[in-house]
Design a protein around this motif. Structure first.
Motif, PDB file in Angstrom:
ATOM      1  N   UNK A  87       0.862  -1.133   0.091  1.00 43.19           N
ATOM      2  CA  UNK A  87      -0.006   0.044   0.093  1.00 43.19           C
ATOM      3  C   UNK A  87       0.736   1.320  -0.163  1.00 43.19           C
ATOM      4  N   UNK A  88       1.996   1.388   0.674  1.00 41.39           N
ATOM      5  CA  UNK A  88       2.792   2.613   0.843  1.00 41.39           C
ATOM      6  C   UNK A  88       3.504   2.592  -0.453  1.00 41.39           C
ATOM      7  N   UNK A  89       3.925   1.373  -1.217  1.00 38.72           N
ATOM      8  CA  UNK A  89       4.470   1.667  -2.531  1.00 38.72           C
ATOM      9  C   UNK A  89       3.462   2.374  -3.547  1.00 38.72           C
ATOM     10  N   UNK A  90       2.380   2.165  -3.619  1.00 40.08           N
ATOM     11  CA  UNK A  90       1.269   3.003  -4.418  1.00 40.08           C
ATOM     12  C   UNK A  90       0.978   4.157  -3.874  1.00 40.08           C
ATOM     13  N   UNK A  91       1.190   4.561  -2.562  1.00 41.34           N
ATOM     14  CA  UNK A  91       0.985   5.846  -1.895  1.00 41.34           C
ATOM     15  C   UNK A  91       2.156   6.681  -2.294  1.00 41.34           C
ATOM     16  N   UNK A  92       3.393   6.308  -2.376  1.00 46.39           N
ATOM     17  CA  UNK A  92       4.541   6.912  -2.378  1.00 46.39           C
ATOM     18  C   UNK A  92       4.827   7.284  -3.935  1.00 46.39           C
ATOM     19  N   UNK A  93       4.043   6.374  -4.776  1.00 46.10           N
ATOM     20  CA  UNK A  93       3.941   6.790  -6.293  1.00 46.10           C
ATOM     21  C   UNK A  93       3.098   7.781  -6.735  1.00 46.10           C
ATOM     22  N   UNK A  94       2.108   8.215  -5.669  1.00 46.99           N
ATOM     23  CA  UNK A  94       1.112   9.139  -6.089  1.00 46.99           C
ATOM     24  C   UNK A  94      -0.080   8.641  -6.192  1.00 46.99           C
ATOM     25  N   UNK A  95      -0.189   7.189  -6.083  1.00 45.63           N
ATOM     26  CA  UNK A  95      -1.605   6.616  -6.170  1.00 45.63           C
ATOM     27  C   UNK A  95      -2.554   6.589  -4.980  1.00 45.63           C
ATOM     28  N   UNK A  96      -3.595   5.948  -5.202  1.00 47.85           N
ATOM     29  CA  UNK A  96      -4.607   5.841  -4.131  1.00 47.85           C
ATOM     30  C   UNK A  96      -4.612   4.361  -3.647  1.00 47.85           C
ATOM     31  N   UNK A  97      -5.308   4.026  -2.463  1.00 45.80           N
ATOM     32  CA  UNK A  97      -5.563   2.744  -1.870  1.00 45.80           C
ATOM     33  C   UNK A  97      -7.167   2.709  -1.760  1.00 45.80           C
ATOM     34  N   UNK A  98      -7.635   1.459  -1.853  1.00 45.38           N
ATOM     35  CA  UNK A  98      -9.122   1.362  -1.349  1.00 45.38           C
ATOM     36  C   UNK A  98      -8.934   0.962   0.057  1.00 45.38           C
ATOM     37  N   UNK A  99     -10.002   1.690   0.896  1.00 42.67           N
ATOM     38  CA  UNK A  99      -9.992   1.396   2.232  1.00 42.67           C
ATOM     39  C   UNK A  99     -11.497   1.822   2.595  1.00 42.67           C
ATOM     40  N   UNK A 100     -11.877   0.788   3.848  1.00 43.87           N
ATOM     41  CA  UNK A 100     -13.256   0.915   4.304  1.00 43.87           C
ATOM     42  C   UNK A 100     -12.925   1.846   5.388  1.00 43.87           C
ATOM     43  N   UNK A 101     -13.553   3.058   5.436  1.00 43.89           N
ATOM     44  CA  UNK A 101     -13.289   3.856   6.290  1.00 43.89           C
ATOM     45  C   UNK A 101     -14.056   3.750   7.628  1.00 43.89           C
ATOM     46  N   UNK A 102     -13.608   3.658   8.782  1.00 43.65           N
ATOM     47  CA  UNK A 102     -14.346   3.179   9.920  1.00 43.65           C
ATOM     48  C   UNK A 102     -13.759   4.213  10.856  1.00 43.65           C
ATOM     49  N   UNK A 103     -14.464   5.001  11.721  1.00 44.23           N
ATOM     50  CA  UNK A 103     -14.115   5.943  12.758  1.00 44.23           C
ATOM     51  C   UNK A 103     -13.967   5.295  13.825  1.00 44.23           C
ATOM     52  N   UNK A 104     -14.267   3.976  14.229  1.00 40.39           N
ATOM     53  CA  UNK A 104     -14.095   3.350  15.557  1.00 40.39           C
ATOM     54  C   UNK A 104     -12.977   2.563  15.236  1.00 40.39           C
ATOM     55  N   UNK A 105     -11.840   3.254  15.730  1.00 36.51           N
ATOM     56  CA  UNK A 105     -10.289   2.734  15.507  1.00 36.51           C
ATOM     57  C   UNK A 105     -10.188   2.165  17.115  1.00 36.51           C
ATOM     58  N   UNK A 106      -9.642   0.843  16.976  1.00 36.66           N
ATOM     59  CA  UNK A 106      -9.257   0.168  18.447  1.00 36.66           C
ATOM     60  C   UNK A 106      -7.864   0.296  18.354  1.00 36.66           C
ATOM     61  N   UNK A 107      -6.800   1.054  19.089  1.00 34.18           N
ATOM     62  CA  UNK A 107      -5.574   1.134  19.112  1.00 34.18           C
ATOM     63  C   UNK A 107      -4.966  -0.235  19.230  1.00 34.18           C
ATOM     64  N   UNK A 108      -5.390  -1.158  20.060  1.00 36.99           N
ATOM     65  CA  UNK A 108      -4.773  -2.555  20.153  1.00 36.99           C
ATOM     66  C   UNK A 108      -4.761  -3.356  18.788  1.00 36.99           C
ATOM     67  N   UNK A 109      -5.518  -2.796  17.943  1.00 33.71           N
ATOM     68  CA  UNK A 109      -5.808  -3.880  16.649  1.00 33.71           C
ATOM     69  C   UNK A 109      -5.126  -3.107  15.453  1.00 33.71           C
ATOM     70  N   UNK A 110      -4.260  -2.122  15.648  1.00 33.42           N
ATOM     71  CA  UNK A 110      -3.771  -1.216  14.378  1.00 33.42           C
ATOM     72  C   UNK A 110      -3.172  -2.235  13.661  1.00 33.42           C
ATOM     73  N   UNK A 111      -2.187  -3.244  13.946  1.00 37.12           N
ATOM     74  CA  UNK A 111      -1.360  -4.069  13.250  1.00 37.12           C
ATOM     75  C   UNK A 111      -2.320  -5.423  12.930  1.00 37.12           C
ATOM     76  N   UNK A 112      -3.259  -5.737  13.667  1.00 43.28           N
ATOM     77  CA  UNK A 112      -4.007  -6.951  13.369  1.00 43.28           C
ATOM     78  C   UNK A 112      -5.166  -6.781  12.525  1.00 43.28           C
ATOM     79  N   UNK A 113      -5.939  -5.622  12.573  1.00 39.21           N
ATOM     80  CA  UNK A 113      -7.389  -5.628  11.791  1.00 39.21           C
ATOM     81  C   UNK A 113      -6.917  -4.850  10.534  1.00 39.21           C
ATOM     82  N   UNK A 114      -7.607  -5.478   9.483  1.00 38.62           N
ATOM     83  CA  UNK A 114      -7.325  -5.089   8.053  1.00 38.62           C
ATOM     84  C   UNK A 114      -8.019  -3.573   7.867  1.00 38.62           C
TER      85      UNK A 114
END
Length: 295
Positions: free
Chosen positions: A54-81
């Motif tokens: 994803x960061x490869x795409x972003x650094x090239x100036x592209x975009x990535x598809x994401x399901x935006x969810x305002x309920x962010x659980x801090x402990x799941x930052x690396x585990x949850x898609x």
């Protein structure tokens, strides 16, 4: 400067960056440098291969598809898609480039992009920092050897770099020797950042065995084009790393990776091909003659 988007208005600007620019009369990553960015760097560094893709795409100036969810659980930052992308969106490192659809529960399917040049510069600095090892900057030495087509030096510095940086991409419960893709993806990101002025980098990865194809198309006619094939040593199919290198080079030939370069008028003698074989922290890099690859 940090541009903010509120509704249909796209002209809001971070006052900190504006005031600092007026004070010093020079553009800089002022907002990004108001914090250590340590957590952001850790999340990207320890993220799985999809995070780095994803960061490869972003650094090239592209975009990535994401399901935006305002309920962010801090402990799941690396585990949850998508959790890391939502966190970076909420903290200003990413922006919504477009909204594709909205679910009944209010969550939106969006295309996200890096907020601006300031944030992109910060992430480029983070990537390059992964390969710095005190006084022994093996990554820069490797890049110099690559540009000179010095295969012996490439092997020496790549092995030193792998030994020093491999563990940096671990998450703790899945070490790099079992999931080396993290190192490979980080390496490709480093190539993107370090050689962006001379090459256009594209990659076509084949998941499952950690095989990643990399192509460096030169922006200047005097530079050679470069094709890299990454393979993990498979003891059930190969007796040693030399056979893994040979398999990588055979794949470059068999899948005709050079076709797009040849179609653009780059002559065979200006195309260099390398096979990378990995076994844990041990790396072997090999090359082949143009006669065998482009006969």
């Amino acid at each position: 400067m940090m541009d903010l988007h509120l509704g249909k208005r796209r002209t809001f600007t971070n006052p900190w960056s504006v005031l600092y620019y007026l004070a010093v009369r020079k553009a800089g990553a002022y907002w990004a440098n108001t914090s250590s960015n340590g957590l952001v760097g850790k999340l990207v560094q320890e993220g799985n291969k999809n995070v780095k893709l994803g960061f490869e795409t972003l650094l090239r100036g592209g975009t990535i598809p994401v399901l935006v969810d305002e309920q962010i659980v801090f402990s799941c930052l690396l585990a949850k898609k998508d959790a890391i992308w939502n966190f970076l969106l909420a903290t200003g490192y990413l922006k919504v480039a477009s909204t594709e659809s909205v679910e009944p529960n209010g969550r939106s399917h969006c295309q996200l992009a890096l907020t601006n040049w300031e944030v992109r510069t910060m992430f480029e600095d983070l990537v390059m920092g992964w390969f710095e090892s005190g006084e022994n900057d093996y990554y820069n030495d490797f890049i110099k050897a690559l540009m000179l087509n010095d295969i012996d030096a490439m092997n020496e510095y790549m092995n030193r770099m792998a030994a020093v940086t491999f563990s940096y991409f671990d998450t703790g419960n899945r070490p790099s020797k079992e999931e080396p893709e993290r190192f490979y993806n980080g390496f490709v990101l480093g190539l993107m950042v370090d050689l962006a002025g001379r090459y256009v980098l594209t990659s076509n990865r084949e998941s499952g065995f950690g095989r990643y194809d990399v192509m460096l198309e030169p922006k200047n006619q005097e530079d050679d084009a470069i094709i890299m094939e990454f393979k993990v040593f498979r003891p059930a199919k190969e007796k040693d790393l030399q056979e893994t290198v040979a398999s990588a080079l055979a794949q470059i030939e068999g899948k005709n990776y050079a076709a797009s370069l040849l179609a653009k008028g780059i002559p065979p003698e200006k195309i260099r091909c390398y096979g990378f074989a990995f076994q844990g922290k041990t790396v072997l890099i090999g090359t082949d003659s143009h006669d065998s690859l482009f006969r």
